[in-house]
Design an enzyme around this catalytic site. Structure first.
Site, PDB file in Angstrom:
ATOM      1  N   THR A 154      15.705  97.862  54.359  1.00  0.00           N
ATOM      2  CA  THR A 154      14.716  98.890  54.658  1.00  0.00           C
ATOM      3  C   THR A 154      13.604  98.717  53.640  1.00  0.00           C
ATOM      4  O   THR A 154      13.836  98.157  52.573  1.00  0.00           O
ATOM      5  CB  THR A 154      15.338 100.302  54.509  1.00  0.00           C
ATOM      6  OG1 THR A 154      16.518 100.391  55.285  1.00  0.00           O
ATOM      7  CG2 THR A 154      14.379 101.382  54.940  1.00  0.00           C
ATOM      8  N   ARG A 182      21.247 102.848  68.651  1.00  0.00           N
ATOM      9  CA  ARG A 182      21.671 103.343  67.336  1.00  0.00           C
ATOM     10  C   ARG A 182      20.467 103.894  66.565  1.00  0.00           C
ATOM     11  O   ARG A 182      19.376 103.336  66.589  1.00  0.00           O
ATOM     12  CB  ARG A 182      22.307 102.194  66.556  1.00  0.00           C
ATOM     13  CG  ARG A 182      22.762 102.571  65.140  1.00  0.00           C
ATOM     14  CD  ARG A 182      22.005 101.793  64.099  1.00  0.00           C
ATOM     15  NE  ARG A 182      22.464 102.076  62.740  1.00  0.00           N
ATOM     16  CZ  ARG A 182      21.792 101.743  61.651  1.00  0.00           C
ATOM     17  NH1 ARG A 182      20.633 101.126  61.756  1.00  0.00           N
ATOM     18  NH2 ARG A 182      22.254 102.045  60.449  1.00  0.00           N
ATOM     19  N   ILE A 183      20.655 105.032  65.895  1.00  0.00           N
ATOM     20  CA  ILE A 183      19.592 105.671  65.130  1.00  0.00           C
ATOM     21  C   ILE A 183      19.821 105.403  63.646  1.00  0.00           C
ATOM     22  O   ILE A 183      20.906 105.673  63.122  1.00  0.00           O
ATOM     23  CB  ILE A 183      19.563 107.198  65.379  1.00  0.00           C
ATOM     24  CG1 ILE A 183      19.434 107.511  66.870  1.00  0.00           C
ATOM     25  CG2 ILE A 183      18.435 107.838  64.588  1.00  0.00           C
ATOM     26  CD1 ILE A 183      18.183 107.011  67.520  1.00  0.00           C
ATOM     27  N   ASP A 185      18.723 105.863  59.458  1.00  0.00           N
ATOM     28  CA  ASP A 185      18.353 107.005  58.616  1.00  0.00           C
ATOM     29  C   ASP A 185      16.861 107.064  58.345  1.00  0.00           C
ATOM     30  O   ASP A 185      16.336 108.121  57.965  1.00  0.00           O
ATOM     31  CB  ASP A 185      19.082 106.914  57.274  1.00  0.00           C
ATOM     32  CG  ASP A 185      18.592 105.730  56.447  1.00  0.00           C
ATOM     33  OD1 ASP A 185      17.857 105.927  55.467  1.00  0.00           O
ATOM     34  OD2 ASP A 185      18.933 104.593  56.795  1.00  0.00           O
ATOM     35  N   THR A 203      17.373 103.401  51.091  1.00  0.00           N
ATOM     36  CA  THR A 203      17.729 102.164  51.769  1.00  0.00           C
ATOM     37  C   THR A 203      19.231 101.977  51.657  1.00  0.00           C
ATOM     38  O   THR A 203      19.870 102.570  50.788  1.00  0.00           O
ATOM     39  CB  THR A 203      16.981 100.954  51.167  1.00  0.00           C
ATOM     40  OG1 THR A 203      17.302  99.783  51.920  1.00  0.00           O
ATOM     41  CG2 THR A 203      17.363 100.727  49.712  1.00  0.00           C
ATOM     42  N   VAL A 205      23.046 101.491  53.991  1.00  0.00           N
ATOM     43  CA  VAL A 205      23.699 101.671  55.282  1.00  0.00           C
ATOM     44  C   VAL A 205      23.329 103.048  55.817  1.00  0.00           C
ATOM     45  O   VAL A 205      23.671 104.071  55.226  1.00  0.00           O
ATOM     46  CB  VAL A 205      25.232 101.528  55.158  1.00  0.00           C
ATOM     47  CG1 VAL A 205      25.909 101.826  56.493  1.00  0.00           C
ATOM     48  CG2 VAL A 205      25.590 100.118  54.696  1.00  0.00           C
ATOM     49  N   GLY A 206      22.606 103.067  56.933  1.00  0.00           N
ATOM     50  CA  GLY A 206      22.053 104.311  57.449  1.00  0.00           C
ATOM     51  C   GLY A 206      23.087 105.380  57.706  1.00  0.00           C
ATOM     52  O   GLY A 206      22.850 106.568  57.431  1.00  0.00           O
TER      53      GLY A 206
END
Length: 280
Positions: A154, A182-183, A185, A203, A205-206
């Site tokens: 990210t 998939r959404i 963060d 940043t 793992v969402g």
């Protein structure tokens, strides 16, 4: 006036010393350009500009260089938040635009400020954003060989301007090979949040960042009187209980800059006009 940017995580296991050096040089250059921009622009405009520069660099998983999802398609997400007005706007799973963060910025004046998928793309087209493929050959070869980067990519920027106003922007190209729809963060207040007291970009793992409400917790705790370091410490202690993988950058209303990661190594650079700090 100060700012800090991040470009996701660096893993010694899947990236070379040459890539590490390239990211250090890139982040320092972008931080310097963004600070020069901050001298004559608001924090809000600056974070959008800085993140657009990060999106334009194929070293990072955002904009150009975004990861390819399990169905072979690139979908990107981005958000921006004005600490003064506490307005957030963003795009989720947008396709075929060069700079998702600039679409997110343009949405700030709309009543409907977070758009997803096809609706986000229609808005972009209607507002002059050209059709643009962000796929690069490296990402296609990774996809075909099933070699993802671990889903930790990210980019983001936090800035405070000469009037003491805070803003944050965050953009991602996804984690690679995810289920379509998939959404992440990045376009939520868990990964991108600001008010008059503090601004935070995350940043990692969402799913972990959302489960921990990381950015919102840090900003809320600073607002309630904790120091930036205390807010980070408590929030990352809570992240440990789910073995969460995350990093965050922040600036508070007094211009204090802070960053932390739960696993090595978040790549970042900060600049206040005189002093650089770059990840090592």
């Amino acid at each position: 006036m100060k700012l800090i940017i991040h470009g996701g995580f660096f893993s010694e296991s899947d990236q070379s010393h040459e890539v590490k050096t390239a990211k250090q040089n890139s982040l320092q250059e972008i931080a310097q350009k963004a600070f020069a921009y901050l001298k004559t622009h608001s924090a809000f405009d600056t974070v959008a500009y800085a993140v657009s520069l990060l999106e334009d660099d194929p070293l990072y998983n955002a904009g150009i260089g975004s990861q390819i999802q399990s169905d072979g398609v690139i979908r990107m997400s981005a958000a921006i938040m004005n600490g003064e007005t506490q307005r957030l706007s963003g795009v989720i799973n947008i396709q075929d635009v060069k700079n998702p963060i600039l679409v997110a910025r343009d949405l700030i004046g709309e009543d409907d400020r977070v758009l997803g998928g096809h609706g986000a793309k229609i808005y972009a087209v209607e507002h002059g954003f050209e059709n643009f493929s962000t796929e690069i050959p490296q990402r296609r070869s990774e996809y075909e060989a099933k070699l993802a980067n671990g889903g930790k990519g990210t980019v983001g920027c936090v800035a405070i301007d000469q009037d003491g106003k805070l803003a944050v922007a965050t953009s991602t190209g996804g984690k690679g090979f995810e289920i379509p729809g998939r959404i992440s963060d990045s376009a939520t207040v868990a990964g991108n949040y600001a008010n008059a007291f503090c601004a935070v970009s995350c940043t990692g793992v969402g799913e972990d960042i959302v489960s921990n409400a990381t950015a919102t917790k840090i900003v809320t705790r600073v607002t309630d009187g904790m120091s930036l370091q205390q807010a980070f410490s408590k929030t990352f202690d809570e992240l440990k209980t789910i073995d969460g993988f995350a990093g965050a950058i922040a600036i508070d209303k007094n211009g204090n800059i802070y960053h932390q990661d739960s696993y090595p190594t978040m790549v970042f650079a900060s600049f206040d006009g005189e002093n650089f700090e770059v990840f090592s």
